[in-house]
Design a protein around this motif. Structure first.
Motif, PDB file in Angstrom:
ATOM      1  N   ILE A 240      -1.620 -23.094 -18.577  1.00 58.29           N
ATOM      2  CA  ILE A 240      -0.391 -22.395 -18.194  1.00 58.29           C
ATOM      3  C   ILE A 240       0.273 -21.855 -19.458  1.00 58.29           C
ATOM      4  O   ILE A 240       0.542 -22.609 -20.386  1.00 58.29           O
ATOM      5  CB  ILE A 240       0.573 -23.341 -17.441  1.00 58.29           C
ATOM      6  N   LYS A 241       0.525 -20.544 -19.476  1.00 59.02           N
ATOM      7  CA  LYS A 241       1.024 -19.914 -20.702  1.00 59.02           C
ATOM      8  C   LYS A 241       2.530 -19.669 -20.712  1.00 59.02           C
ATOM      9  O   LYS A 241       3.171 -19.796 -21.729  1.00 59.02           O
ATOM     10  CB  LYS A 241       0.349 -18.542 -20.873  1.00 59.02           C
ATOM     11  N   THR A 242       3.074 -19.261 -19.580  1.00 63.16           N
ATOM     12  CA  THR A 242       4.456 -18.805 -19.586  1.00 63.16           C
ATOM     13  C   THR A 242       5.441 -19.955 -19.359  1.00 63.16           C
ATOM     14  O   THR A 242       5.082 -20.982 -18.781  1.00 63.16           O
ATOM     15  CB  THR A 242       4.685 -17.746 -18.497  1.00 63.16           C
TER      16      THR A 242
ATOM     17  N   SER B 102       7.957 -19.886 -17.312  1.00 58.51           N
ATOM     18  CA  SER B 102       8.171 -20.075 -15.865  1.00 58.51           C
ATOM     19  C   SER B 102       7.073 -20.932 -15.266  1.00 58.51           C
ATOM     20  O   SER B 102       7.325 -21.766 -14.395  1.00 58.51           O
ATOM     21  CB  SER B 102       8.202 -18.756 -15.110  1.00 58.51           C
ATOM     22  N   GLY B 103       5.839 -20.709 -15.729  1.00 55.59           N
ATOM     23  CA  GLY B 103       4.716 -21.495 -15.224  1.00 55.59           C
ATOM     24  C   GLY B 103       4.861 -22.956 -15.607  1.00 55.59           C
ATOM     25  O   GLY B 103       4.654 -23.851 -14.788  1.00 55.59           O
TER      26      GLY B 103
ATOM     27  N   MET C 228       7.539 -24.628 -13.563  1.00 51.49           N
ATOM     28  CA  MET C 228       7.063 -24.953 -12.227  1.00 51.49           C
ATOM     29  C   MET C 228       6.200 -26.209 -12.279  1.00 51.49           C
ATOM     30  O   MET C 228       6.318 -27.082 -11.411  1.00 51.49           O
ATOM     31  CB  MET C 228       6.253 -23.789 -11.683  1.00 51.49           C
ATOM     32  N   TYR C 229       5.377 -26.316 -13.289  1.00 46.84           N
ATOM     33  CA  TYR C 229       4.535 -27.501 -13.454  1.00 46.84           C
ATOM     34  C   TYR C 229       5.415 -28.753 -13.587  1.00 46.84           C
ATOM     35  O   TYR C 229       5.177 -29.765 -12.947  1.00 46.84           O
ATOM     36  CB  TYR C 229       3.648 -27.342 -14.685  1.00 46.84           C
TER      37      TYR C 229
END
Lengths: 190, 245
Positions: free
Chosen positions: A169-171, A173-174, A177-178
């Motif tokens: 996951i790079k961003t 926001s991602g 969420m994680y």
């Protein structure tokens, strides 16, 4: 997880032993199952991967059982399964349940342990990476995270690199969420 | 895959890679063209065949050097193509995924907070994507069109006086961020971490559509970064040189 494993059942209650053996064979395709009335005078425990023992046996042979490499599960008559027993206590299986309930409980017992953290997070991220991830998902910048965790910015960046590599996951926001999905932060915090 | 040429039948090319169907559509070609070659279909529909072939080859090869043949005269076409792509994101692809997420939430046996997070993430993404598209439509594309007009008219361009200098391809280059990274994260999260009792087919469809949208966006970015941007930069330089002469 259980397929092919050696299972030992130790209880004076022969009917209970046969019942448990049947459930195990029908639902979990284990390897060999040995049934003993008493552990005394047998070295079957040394060979076993999983050992179901009556509470009597557990009390009497505790020292022997504690040093065993086998996964010890104590058979009880108590309808309350030891879901909330302290970690030091052994796993328990209540014989006072229906066949289906026993099968479900067995499945839960045989599931690989992932520790207390949800979703097996501990296996993927180190505690420090988890700290950094928590800060990132709360919107803090590298500089702030470095100050908060008393580490250098360089270390923060390197942790972030590892997190991204491990999770894919790079961003931000991602990552947020994680963190929400794994209970690292609550929706109020981000 | 071998190079597509104008002599190939368009139907064969699409059989070879159905992902090119939206590309063809955006160039203004509708399905139902029979046995015709790319050259013939383009002639009929008034599409520059060189442009279509270059874009299709680039898409297939994921290599945009194939589009090096395109010159300043294609700039207007490229912009039209990008605008059509924007419209299709806005009208079709994004609403379709949004609708699928709603269906997924409806399909859950009990309230699943994980799915609500997916919806929230996608809504946020949509907002950012639309802002990005709008910025291109209101600032970048008009700027490019004006450079194009100046270049084609043979004039020196009024770069200095009209204040066009404030915006240039280098500004665009700086602010042009990747819109596909977040999509990749969402895909990844759906594949790895979304659990619960819901309709697996719908969830699979969403992941599938995200893959498709991601590829499409990457392609879109490639066209902008590797074809459009260098072309406009060449034209900017030429206009500046003309102004000095």
């Amino acid at each position: 997880m259980v397929a092919g494993k050696k299972i030992l059942i130790v209880s004076a209650n022969q009917l209970a032993c046969i019942g448990l053996k049947t459930i195990l064979q029908e639902s979990f395709s284990p390897g060999e199952i040995i049934v003993l009335a008493d552990l005394h005078g047998s070295d079957a425990l040394a060979e076993a991967d999983i050992a179901f023992v009556s509470s009597d046996t557990y009390v009497r042979q505790q020292a022997k059982l504690r040093t065993s490499k086998a996964h010890i599960i104590v058979l009880t008559e108590d309808a309350r399964d030891g879901a909330d027993t302290p970690a030091a206590d052994p796993d328990t299986l209540s014989m006072a349940h229906t066949e289906q309930e026993i099968a479900d409980r067995l499945e839960a017992l045989f599931r690989p342990k992932t520790g207390r953290s949800p979703g097996g997070l501990a296996e993927t991220l180190t505690p420090r990476e988890t700290d950094v991830l928590r800060c990132v998902s709360q919107g803090y910048l590298n500089k702030q995270i470095a100050d908060m965790l008393s580490i250098s910015q360089h270390t923060v960046i390197s942790h972030r690199k590892n997190i991204t590599q491990k999770l894919g996951i790079k961003t931000v926001s991602g990552l947020t969420m994680y963190a929400l999905l794994h209970g690292l932060i609550t929706s109020k915090e981000h | 895959m071998k190079q597509i040429t104008q002599e190939h039948k368009l139907a064969d090319v699409l059989h070879g890679n159905y992902m090119l169907i939206p590309v063809v559509n955006r160039c203004g070609i509708r399905l139902g063209f029979g046995e015709k070659t790319i050259g013939a279909v383009c002639a009929e529909r008034g599409v520059d065949p060189e442009f279509l072939v270059a874009v299709m080859n680039a898409f297939n090869a994921e290599n945009y050097s194939a589009a090096k043949k395109l010159g300043p005269k294609h700039v207007h076409m490229i912009v039209q193509y990008l605008k059509k792509t924007h419209a299709s994101y806005r009208r079709n692809q994004i609403p379709a995924i949004e609708a699928s997420i709603e269906v997924l939430i409806q399909s859950a046996v009990e309230n699943n907070p994980r799915l609500a997070l997916v919806r929230k993430f996608f809504r946020q993404y949509k907002k950012e994507l639309f802002l990005h598209l709008k910025r291109e439509e209101t600032v970048t594309f008009p700027y490019i069109e004006s450079v194009y007009k100046g270049f084609m008219s043979g004039g020196a361009g009024k770069t200095k006086r009209t204040g066009r200098r404030k915006y240039s391809m280098s500004v665009y280059e700086e602010e042009h961020d990747n819109m596909d990274e977040k999509l990749n994260d969402l895909k990844n999260i759906l594949i790895k971490y979304i659990t619960g009792d819901f309709n697996d087919t719908v969830c699979g469809t969403i992941v599938f559509e995200l893959f498709r949208l991601e590829k499409d966006l990457q392609d879109h970015t490639q066209i902008e970064d590797h074809i459009l941007m260098p072309l406009v930069k060449t034209m900017e330089a030429e206009l500046t040189a003309r102004g000095k002469a």
